[in-house]
Structures are given as C-alpha cells and as structure tokens.
Enzyme design. Sequence first.
Site, PDB file in Angstrom:
ATOM      1  CB  SER A 129       9.858  10.563   8.579  1.00 31.47           C
ATOM      2  OG  SER A 129       8.922  11.551   8.967  1.00 31.47           O
ATOM      3  CB  THR A 137      -0.199   7.085   3.111  1.00 30.18           C
ATOM      4  OG1 THR A 137      -0.356   7.741   4.375  1.00 30.18           O
ATOM      5  CG2 THR A 137       1.108   7.500   2.467  1.00 30.18           C
ATOM      6  CB  SER A 145      -0.911   0.022   1.239  1.00 27.89           C
ATOM      7  OG  SER A 145      -0.140   0.102   2.426  1.00 27.89           O
ATOM      8  CG  LEU A 183       4.979   6.619   0.786  1.00 31.49           C
ATOM      9  CD1 LEU A 183       6.128   7.119   1.669  1.00 31.49           C
ATOM     10  CD2 LEU A 183       4.493   7.725  -0.138  1.00 31.49           C
ATOM     11  CG  PHE A 196       3.810  11.656   0.705  1.00 29.91           C
ATOM     12  CD1 PHE A 196       3.958  11.473  -0.658  1.00 29.91           C
ATOM     13  CD2 PHE A 196       4.765  12.411   1.369  1.00 29.91           C
ATOM     14  CE1 PHE A 196       5.021  12.028  -1.343  1.00 29.91           C
ATOM     15  CE2 PHE A 196       5.838  12.961   0.706  1.00 29.91           C
ATOM     16  CZ  PHE A 196       5.967  12.770  -0.671  1.00 29.91           C
ATOM     17  CE1 TYR A 202       7.269   7.029  11.401  1.00 25.95           C
ATOM     18  CE2 TYR A 202       7.500   9.419  11.411  1.00 25.95           C
ATOM     19  CZ  TYR A 202       7.310   8.235  10.723  1.00 25.95           C
ATOM     20  OH  TYR A 202       7.186   8.246   9.355  1.00 25.95           O
ATOM     21  CB  VAL A 206      11.196  -5.609   7.715  1.00 30.46           C
ATOM     22  CG1 VAL A 206      10.535  -5.474   6.358  1.00 30.46           C
ATOM     23  CG2 VAL A 206      10.541  -4.704   8.757  1.00 30.46           C
ATOM     24  CG  ASP A 249       3.056  -5.218   3.194  1.00 31.67           C
ATOM     25  OD1 ASP A 249       3.320  -4.029   2.887  1.00 31.67           O
ATOM     26  OD2 ASP A 249       2.268  -5.528   4.105  1.00 31.67           O
TER      27      ASP A 249
END
Length: 252
Positions: A146, A194, A15, A17, A192, A159, A58, A36
């Site tokens: 980011s 998203t 999904s 980016l 963005f 984050y 990941v 994913d």
Amino acid sequence: MQIDGLAAVVTGGASGLGAATARMLAGAGAKVTILDRNGEEAAKVAAPLGGLGLGCDVTDGEGVAAALEQARSAHGVERILVQCAGIGTAKRIVGKQGPMDLADFEKVIKVNLIGSFNVLRLSAAAMTATPPLENGERGVIIMTASVAAYDGQLGQAAYAASKGGIVSLTLPAAREFAPRGVRVATIAPGLFATPLLEELPDEVRGQIIKDIPLGRLGTPEEYAELVRACVVNSYLSGEVIRLDGVLRLPPR
C-alpha cells in the site's frame, strides 16, 4: 510468462482487487483458484470463471497448505500467485483511551504480513520444484502492499507497518528465488473503489478524492491490469510498483 493455460491462485479474491484479478486471469486463460476467508463468496466469484473457490485463513499454516493442495489437485501447481488478502485498522498508538491495544496491532501484522509470508513460502516451495516453462521461468508471485507503507497517516501505525514489511520482504524473496526461475514483485495501491470505500458517505468519499491528483479513485480492473503486466514481463522482479494516481497521503 504467458498466462493462458497456467494455474493461478488469488488470495482475498472474493471481492475488490482480488476478484478483479481473478476475473482478469481467467479471461486470459488461467485456471484460477480463489482463497478467501469467506469461502461462500469465493465460490460465487469462482463459479462463472470455471474456477475453484475455497475458504481459507491466510494466517493458518496447515489450512493454507491444505487449500493449496486442493487447488493443485484440480489445476496443477500454481505458476501465478497474487496475494490480495488483507485487513486494516484506524487507531492511534496513544489515543484518548490510552495506548493502542497490543492485540489490535498484532492482528493486522499477522494477517497482512505474516499471512502474506505464509502463502509465499508454501507457494514458492511448490513453484521452485516444478519443471521450468519454455523460457526457463517456473512462476511469479505478486504481493500487495500500500502507499501507506511510505505515507502512513495518523492512525495507520499497524497498517503501515504491515505493508512496509511486505515492501521490505519483496527484494530478499526475489533474490532468493531468481536462480530457481521464480519472480517476486509487489504492487502498492493508493485509494481504490473497493467495497470498503464504497460504504463511506458521499461527503467523506469526496474529501478523499480531493487528495488524488488524478481526481478519482482507482478501479480494481486497473489493479488487475498491472498484475497482468507483472506476470507477462519476464524481466520484472524484486520491484515494488506504486499504483496511486500520483497520490501522496497527507498526515491525516
């Protein structure tokens, strides 16, 4: 590096980016594998691209290694890796209920930073062992940070720290792999359009957009176009590029 005919891997490609990047790469002639956590959605995005979609966490060393080997069996060793997998949280270090749960901080660092490093190390090992292409390049790795790495807001400690780690990882990785023909760069997106932002109420989205000097959210396709530029420009490495519409995040 020309994209046509090369194998490419996109993490977080089911999904947002990542999906836009996978479509761009496939449209440019790459053989694309999407990794994913949602394997079903990864397969749905990959199918019309003639690509491969695999479920993968990941942060799992053995799981990523196995997924990459499956991708290589289908397409050959990846020459392009784009890392878009990531999560966020919105918690203050000390909130009304007391200190932030350490597990919440650890989770974001593990997925965003350690997960990025995990895929980087495994992919770079394979890339650096491949024969060079015509121009001497062996591959290119693009990570996603980011603007929060620079302008972290209240509640973004985990984050911002995770994305700041990716920013700091870029140069030493690029320096290490440059002599072996592998480039490393990072894109630091702003806000963005998203799925996560699309779910917000209109009034909330409107307030967010007011903080962006260009007056709108970025599109996933614009992120993908910057990925394309990073791939084809063979002199670009070791750099972190902000893609943010002149946004500088306010404190809150």
